[in-house]
Design a protein around this motif. Structure first.
Motif, mmCIF file in Angstrom:
data_model
loop_
_atom_site.group_PDB
_atom_site.id
_atom_site.type_symbol
_atom_site.label_atom_id
_atom_site.label_comp_id
_atom_site.label_asym_id
_atom_site.label_seq_id
_atom_site.Cartn_x
_atom_site.Cartn_y
_atom_site.Cartn_z
ATOM 1 N N UNK A 133 0.847 -1.204 0.000
ATOM 2 C CA UNK A 133 0.000 0.000 0.000
ATOM 3 C C UNK A 133 0.881 1.253 0.000
ATOM 4 N N UNK A 134 2.002 1.203 0.720
ATOM 5 C CA UNK A 134 2.928 2.338 0.711
ATOM 6 C C UNK A 134 3.459 2.595 -0.698
ATOM 7 N N UNK A 135 3.661 1.521 -1.472
ATOM 8 C CA UNK A 135 4.082 1.670 -2.859
ATOM 9 C C UNK A 135 3.027 2.366 -3.701
ATOM 10 N N UNK A 136 1.773 1.970 -3.499
ATOM 11 C CA UNK A 136 0.661 2.628 -4.204
ATOM 12 C C UNK A 136 0.580 4.093 -3.793
ATOM 13 N N UNK A 137 0.757 4.356 -2.508
ATOM 14 C CA UNK A 137 0.740 5.721 -1.972
ATOM 15 C C UNK A 137 1.818 6.572 -2.645
ATOM 16 N N UNK A 138 3.014 6.014 -2.795
ATOM 17 C CA UNK A 138 4.118 6.721 -3.446
ATOM 18 C C UNK A 138 3.788 7.033 -4.904
ATOM 19 N N UNK A 139 3.206 6.061 -5.596
ATOM 20 C CA UNK A 139 2.829 6.275 -6.995
ATOM 21 C C UNK A 139 1.742 7.345 -7.118
ATOM 22 N N UNK A 140 0.819 7.366 -6.155
ATOM 23 C CA UNK A 140 -0.318 8.292 -6.236
ATOM 24 C C UNK A 140 0.098 9.741 -6.010
ATOM 25 N N UNK A 141 0.974 9.974 -5.028
ATOM 26 C CA UNK A 141 1.311 11.362 -4.698
ATOM 27 C C UNK A 141 2.611 11.820 -5.344
ATOM 28 N N UNK A 142 3.339 10.899 -5.987
ATOM 29 C CA UNK A 142 4.607 11.265 -6.613
ATOM 30 C C UNK A 142 4.523 12.465 -7.534
ATOM 31 N N UNK A 143 3.538 12.526 -8.439
ATOM 32 C CA UNK A 143 3.461 13.664 -9.363
ATOM 33 C C UNK A 143 3.203 15.005 -8.678
ATOM 34 N N UNK A 275 10.503 9.540 0.263
ATOM 35 C CA UNK A 275 10.332 10.326 -0.956
ATOM 36 C C UNK A 275 11.101 11.644 -0.869
ATOM 37 N N UNK A 276 11.110 12.230 0.319
ATOM 38 C CA UNK A 276 11.881 13.446 0.520
ATOM 39 C C UNK A 276 13.358 13.185 0.302
ATOM 40 N N UNK A 277 13.848 12.070 0.868
ATOM 41 C CA UNK A 277 15.256 11.721 0.718
ATOM 42 C C UNK A 277 15.603 11.410 -0.737
ATOM 43 N N UNK A 295 11.228 18.960 -12.176
ATOM 44 C CA UNK A 295 10.119 18.255 -11.536
ATOM 45 C C UNK A 295 9.752 16.962 -12.226
ATOM 46 N N UNK A 296 9.835 16.926 -13.556
ATOM 47 C CA UNK A 296 9.500 15.703 -14.278
ATOM 48 C C UNK A 296 10.506 14.598 -13.988
ATOM 49 N N UNK A 297 11.786 14.975 -13.855
ATOM 50 C CA UNK A 297 12.811 13.981 -13.524
ATOM 51 C C UNK A 297 12.546 13.377 -12.153
ATOM 52 N N UNK A 298 12.228 14.232 -11.181
ATOM 53 C CA UNK A 298 11.940 13.745 -9.828
ATOM 54 C C UNK A 298 10.695 12.862 -9.827
ATOM 55 N N UNK A 299 9.686 13.246 -10.589
ATOM 56 C CA UNK A 299 8.463 12.428 -10.662
ATOM 57 C C UNK A 299 8.774 11.043 -11.213
ATOM 58 N N UNK A 300 9.583 10.967 -12.276
ATOM 59 C CA UNK A 300 9.942 9.666 -12.839
ATOM 60 C C UNK A 300 10.760 8.849 -11.846
ATOM 61 N N UNK A 301 11.635 9.535 -11.098
ATOM 62 C CA UNK A 301 12.429 8.832 -10.099
ATOM 63 C C UNK A 301 11.575 8.280 -8.966
ATOM 64 N N UNK A 302 10.632 9.095 -8.484
ATOM 65 C CA UNK A 302 9.740 8.642 -7.419
ATOM 66 C C UNK A 302 8.813 7.544 -7.915
ATOM 67 N N UNK A 303 8.454 7.583 -9.196
ATOM 68 C CA UNK A 303 7.624 6.522 -9.759
ATOM 69 C C UNK A 303 8.373 5.185 -9.721
ATOM 70 N N UNK A 304 9.683 5.234 -9.926
ATOM 71 C CA UNK A 304 10.502 4.031 -9.817
ATOM 72 C C UNK A 304 10.478 3.499 -8.399
ATOM 73 N N UNK A 305 10.624 4.408 -7.416
ATOM 74 C CA UNK A 305 10.529 4.010 -6.001
ATOM 75 C C UNK A 305 9.205 3.312 -5.732
ATOM 76 N N UNK A 306 8.111 3.914 -6.231
ATOM 77 C CA UNK A 306 6.779 3.364 -5.974
ATOM 78 C C UNK A 306 6.592 1.998 -6.594
#
Length: 465
Positions: A133-143, A275-277, A295-306
């Motif tokens: 669920x934390x992974x889904x949460x990361x994907x949802x708020x990443x953008x 996500x902050x780190x 911002x787009x680079x960070x979004x793609x990176x956080x999407x990988x985390x998620x």
């Protein structure tokens, strides 16, 4: 944030013999340079990658075979996440920078709290359900995460990182005493002596080593400590004979995930910090490499985390985030090619496909791991202190914020039964010093710096720990 290194004398980009200029991040190096550079990344990350499965496996009392599966899964997911991050799918996933992703130590304390509030057999399923669920949460708020960064300034992240190191310190201390608290020789001098020997070896290598040797002081300390344990009969290599040489992790080998609200809340809180780190790490690596991180680079990176955090539990993985130590490796070596880190990710993928290699790690005596763990978790706490030192502690409000947040985070460590009469959900959330400290730090940051101010206080520049 790390100081950017200077490019070569001819400029930030190199010119291919028969083509256009190639940015250092996109250079494909000759194997003679690529392989040693990749090995340095593996050396820097390996201990951190295997730490979460070692600690969680011990906490839920897995046998050697189960521990081996957890380690193999952690290596496999780290390899997949790192490859996805460095190579990526343009415009969708991956920041395409020399950036390492793997299981984060930040999730250990809340996962231990989840394990403590569940019966044997339900511990890992409850952990994995919360992680998914934390992974889904990361994907949802990443953008949209960029808008939330002002609520996680260095003041807040510094508190959380410090608490990660402090609240995990009892783990290596227990390892140094032998690991098994029910054993008759728990805390005996032979265990303490071996742990002290390992710690001294690491310190000596760190003091007198040079270059690559100094970088791998932790791994060399583990190796020398394990070898020193053999003549005294303190090393058991029986697991090597039973571990399969090559095998892929089995989906849901530890049971179907269970979704418990309190456990989910705890992991989602930690995910915000992760996500902050990760965002800080991407900004730092972009500055080091001389490539703009938008911002787009960070979004793609956080999407990988998620994605890695969501799919990891299927095979036995844990919450995935950036590895700050590898950002340091890029800065130190000045090798900025993302293909070097991709090669390191590929090596991790191969290591994860050979469980016998995970079995080698699981045979390292607990006191040896304890001696090395004191350095590992202590360094995490130091990273947090360094972040706090840049967070404006000359302001009395900030001092109060840090003091109360650290106090709230240390309560479960100082008084393990403090929340015994609280509801089960509160025990899971507050029983983790990291979750409790993060909640208090975010709330006090809102109180002191946002509520009642015109438009809210501006967020300090994001720092990398």
């Amino acid at each position: 944030m790390a100081t950017p290194v200077q490019g070569p004398a001819e400029g930030p980009c190199s010119t291919a013999p028969d083509g256009p200029e190639v940015h250092p991040v996109d250079q494909k190096l000759h194997p003679s340079r690529l392989v040693p550079a990749a090995l340095q990344h593996i050396a820097a990350m390996y201990a951190g990658v295997v730490t979460p499965p070692l600690i969680i496996g011990q906490a839920v009392r897995l046998d050697t075979a189960g521990q081996t599966r957890l380690i193999a899964a952690s290596l496999l997911i780290a390899g997949v996440a790192t490859l996805l991050q460095t190579l990526g799918v343009k415009g969708f996933v991956g920041n395409r920078l020399p950036f390492v992703n793997a299981a984060s130590s930040a999730g250990i304390a809340p996962m231990l709290a989840i394990a403590e509030t569940n019966a044997t057999g339900d511990q890992l399923p409850a952990i994995y359900g919360a992680v998914m669920v934390a992974g889904v949460f990361c994907l949802a708020i990443g953008p949209f995460f960029g808008r939330l960064l002002r609520f996680f300034p260095p003041l807040v992240t510094g508190v959380v990182i410090t608490l990660i190191g402090v609240t995990l310190m009892p783990v290596p201390v227990a390892w140094a005493q032998g690991g098994d608290k029910t054993a008759a020789d728990f805390g005996s001098m032979k265990h303490l002596a071996l742990a002290a020997f390992t710690l001294v070896v690491i310190l000596l290598i760190q003091r007198f080593g040079r270059g690559f040797v100094k970088q791998v002081a932790l791994l060399l300390g583990l190796l020398i400590g394990a070898l020193a344990a053999i003549p005294f009969g303190m090393a058991d290599f029986g697991a090597l004979g039973s571990a399969p040489v090559a095998a892929l992790p089995t989906p849901f080998a530890f049971g179907a995930p269970e979704f418990q609200p309190a456990a989910i809340i705890s992991l989602c809180l930690v995910t915000l910090v992760l996500m902050t780190e990760s965002s800080a790490g991407m900004l730092a690596i972009g500055e080091i490499c001389g490539r703009e991180t938008d911002g787009r680079t960070i979004t793609r990176g956080l999407r990988t985390d998620g994605i890695a955090t969501l799919l990891g539990p299927v095979f036995g993985g844990f919450p995935t985030s950036a590895f700050a130590q590898n950002v340091g490796v890029v800065s130190l070596t000045r090798v900025r090619s993302r293909y070097v880190v991709a090669a390191a990710g590929g090596a991790l993928l191969v290591l994860g496909a050979f469980p016998v290699l995970g079995a080698v790690v699981s045979t390292v005596p607990m006191p040896v791991l304890g001696g090395a763990g004191i350095v590992l978790f202590g360094s995490i706490a130091v990273s947090g202190i360094r972040t706090l030192s840049e967070a404006g502690l000359d302001d009395s409000s900030n001092i109060i914020l840090v003091a109360v947040s650290l106090g709230a985070g240390i309560i479960p460590l100082a008084a393990p039964t403090f929340y015994a009469d609280f509801p089960a959900w509160a025990q899971t959330v507050l029983g983790s010093g990291i979750s409790a400290g993060a909640l208090v730090a975010v709330a006090l940051n809102l109180f002191f710096h946002h509520l009642g101010t015109r438009g809210g206080a501006s967020a300090p520049a994001l720092k990398s720990s």
